[in-house]
Design an enzyme around this catalytic site. Structure first.
Site, short mmCIF file in Angstrom:
data_model
loop_
_atom_site.label_atom_id
_atom_site.label_comp_id
_atom_site.label_asym_id
_atom_site.label_seq_id
_atom_site.Cartn_x
_atom_site.Cartn_y
_atom_site.Cartn_z
N ASP A 69 0.84 -1.20 0.00
CA ASP A 69 0.00 0.00 0.00
C ASP A 69 0.87 1.26 0.00
O ASP A 69 1.88 1.33 0.71
CB ASP A 69 -0.87 -0.03 1.27
CG ASP A 69 -1.96 1.01 1.26
OD1 ASP A 69 -2.82 0.95 0.37
OD2 ASP A 69 -1.96 1.89 2.15
N GLU A 117 13.90 -13.99 0.49
CA GLU A 117 14.28 -15.06 1.42
C GLU A 117 13.43 -16.31 1.16
O GLU A 117 13.72 -17.39 1.63
CB GLU A 117 14.05 -14.62 2.88
CG GLU A 117 15.04 -13.55 3.36
CD GLU A 117 14.61 -12.95 4.69
OE1 GLU A 117 13.80 -13.56 5.43
OE2 GLU A 117 15.08 -11.83 4.99
C1 NOJ Z 1 -4.31 3.10 -0.79
C2 NOJ Z 1 -5.46 2.15 -0.73
O1 NOJ Z 1 -5.62 1.53 -1.97
C3 NOJ Z 1 -6.66 2.94 -0.28
O2 NOJ Z 1 -7.84 2.21 -0.38
C4 NOJ Z 1 -6.40 3.41 1.13
O3 NOJ Z 1 -7.48 4.21 1.56
C5 NOJ Z 1 -5.12 4.21 1.21
N1 NOJ Z 1 -4.04 3.57 0.51
C6 NOJ Z 1 -4.68 4.38 2.63
O4 NOJ Z 1 -4.20 3.16 3.11
#
Ligand code: NOJ
Length: 532
Positions: A203, A257
């Site tokens: 993310d 790893e």
């Molecule tokens: C990106 C994610 O795809 C989204 O859904 C989220 O709200 C934000 N990052 C924060 O984690």
């Protein structure tokens, strides 16, 4: 990179599941892991090689799972660790990998790390997050903005300091300059890799590091009234910092790893900055997510240009990838219309590189329009009026025409996007002319013909609404001809070229022989097998 034996994540198809919305097995209106497990036959039949699951970890759900309170436990709304392990095993038995969503930039404010960090200024975990004294005038430390609206600094009255949150105040950012934080997240990765997951989608990877000196971000010269207030500044001191590459290298080393795992990065960056995330020595992300198709204006010439630019920018030995939709952006059928969504599917599944398909797009689920009362996404509530709300692309999967489209026997957490019985798996499964059937034919063809997955890519032309390119490998050649417009158009092949229609958006044309000039109907796409 066509190695002797291509990696599964090069030749395969990734399918994104938003677990809240795929299949509810217990009637609470929220999808769960048992539900996903029940639908594995469907996914296998579709031809999916890997499932990327949006977060299903313990969470207060302020951002529907992207606010993690325990990285190594399953949220009870989604099931148990046993449910997860059973899903993993059943998927593996079908040759399907499970890719998890790693959310390392921030935790929930309910995570034990943050609770400890905020307990006092001298807490051993204090430096795990980003704290700052108030400015001399008592205000916020600098002008940094949250992606979810308003300032990115929240005041913690108990300890008289601000903490930084790139998203909600309930999502405090971790301090990635602290080696203990890095080690803790790498241990989380090892925990799941040890269980056998196929890898991670990371993310907001480009957000992890922030300017140490906490300099103000400059004004965005392109900003004007009518644009979202979250875009007022250029985030040069809060995202994509130069030392990011050393972090990505470390993450990759953890993934390496274990055998045959994949590291995917979520990166909303211009192409030249995106491709740096492959790493100078290809020691970064295997697949820096390429969102160019999501953001592009839907015109043949624009697409042709962006495909050429991307192909040219991917480093030698790096592997391309393409994404058509996800849980943050309006659905493809909503962006380009259902006719063009078929053309888009053909594009996604015939470009060079790993495709990622968003659940429901294979049946042409529409972008839902929700009332204010139905809105659940905090972004819609915080920054209303700019179309940033993400509920419309997160509505429940439409399985059949029974109650709640077969998603739940309870009250679905978001409404079903449409009650049109044609937009269901059940209706489309038996219809060769359906969107689902088109996806299956394309996925199957791609699997059987490496020219379409791994083969060379040659752009040919973008003329008016027509986009043409060729794929080839080991003596096989395919010409892909897409009509991005609503009117018929002719395409002239060299007189000597003979071809057969392998896949058509309208299946009646499949098998037709082509020589010389051929016609593409409105919104039509063809994959032609070239025969000498
Ligand atoms: C990106 C994610 O795809 C989204 O859904 C989220 O709200 C934000 N990052 C924060 O984690």
């Amino acid at each position: 990179m066509i190695e002797d034996v291509p990696r599964w994540w090069q030749s395969g198809l990734i399918y994104q599941i938003y677990p809240r919305s795929f299949q509810d097995s217990d009637g609470n209106g929220i999808g769960d892991l048992v539900g996903i497990r029940q639908r594995l036959d469907y996914l296998q039949d579709l031809g999916v090689d890997a499932i990327w699951l949006s977060p299903m970890f313990v969470s207060p759900m302020k951002d529907f799972g992207y606010d993690v309170a325990d990285y190594c436990a399953i949220d009870p709304r989604f099931g148990t660790m046993e449910d997860f392990e059973a899903l993993l095993a059943d998927a593996k038995a079908r040759g399907i990998r499970i890719i998890l969503d790693l959310v390392p930039n921030h935790t929930s404010d309910q995570h034990a790390w943050f609770q400890e960090a905020r307990s006092s200024r001298t807490s051993p975990k204090r430096d795990w997050y980003l704290w700052s004294d108030p400015a001399p005038n008592g205000g916020r430390p600098n002008n940094w903005l949250s992606e979810f609206g308003g300032p990115a600094w929240a005041f913690d009255a108990a300890t008289d300091q601000y903490y930084y949150h790139a998203f909600l105040p309930e999502q405090p950012d971790l301090n990635w300059r602290n080696p203990d934080v890095r080690a803790a997240i790498y241990d989380v990765m090892r925990f799941w890799l040890g269980k056998g997951v196929g890898g991670f989608r990371v993310d907001v990877l480009w957000h992890l590091l922030k300017d140490d000196a906490r300099r103000d971000n400059p004004a965005n010269p392109g900003w004007h009234e009518g644009m979202s207030p979250t875009q007022r500044l250029l985030p040069i001191y809060t995202t994509d910092l130069p030392d990011m590459q050393s972090i990505v290298r470390e993450m990759r080393a953890v993934v390496d790893e274990f055998d045959e795992r994949v590291l995917i990065g979520e990166l909303y960056l211009p192409i030249e900055r995106l491709v740096r995330y492959y790493g100078a020595e290809l020691d970064g992300a295997h697949l820096p997510f390429n969102f160019a198709l999501i953001e592009a204006p839907w015109h043949a010439r624009e697409l042709d240009r962006l495909i050429r630019d991307y192909e040219a920018a991917v480093p030698h030995g790096g592997w391309p990838n393409w994404v058509l939709g996800n849980h943050d952006k309006p659905r493809i059928a909503g962006r380009v219309g259902i006719g063009q969504a078929r053309v888009a599917a053909m594009l996604l599944l015939t470009l060079r590189g790993t495709p990622t398909l968003y659940y429901g797009d294979e049946i042409g689920m529409p972008q839902a329009t929700l009332s204010v009362a139905e809105a659940r996404d905090p972004v819609e509530r915080n920054v209303p009026g700019f179309g940033l709300g993400r509920d419309g692309c997160r509505t429940p999967m439409q399985w059949d025409s029974s109650l709640n489209a077969g998603f739940t026997t309870g009250t679905p957490w978001l409404p079903i996007a449409t009650d049109d019985p044609a937009v269901t798996v059940a209706a489309q499964a038996g219809d060769p002319g359906s969107m689902l059937a088109l996806h299956k034919r394309l996925i199957d063809h791609r699997r059987r013909h490496p020219a379409l997955s791994l083969g060379g890519f040659h752009p040919l032309a973008a003329d008016g609404d027509i986009l043409l390119y060729q794929r080839e490998h080991g003596g096989e050649r395919f010409l892909v001809a897409l009509n991005l417009g609503p009117t018929e158009a002719d395409v002239a092949l060299e007189a000597s070229v003979r071809a057969r229609i392998a896949i058509a958006t309208e299946p009646q044309r499949e098998g037709e022989s082509i020589a010389g000039t051929f016609t593409l109907g409105p919104d039509e796409g063809l994959v032609l097998e070239l025969v000498d």
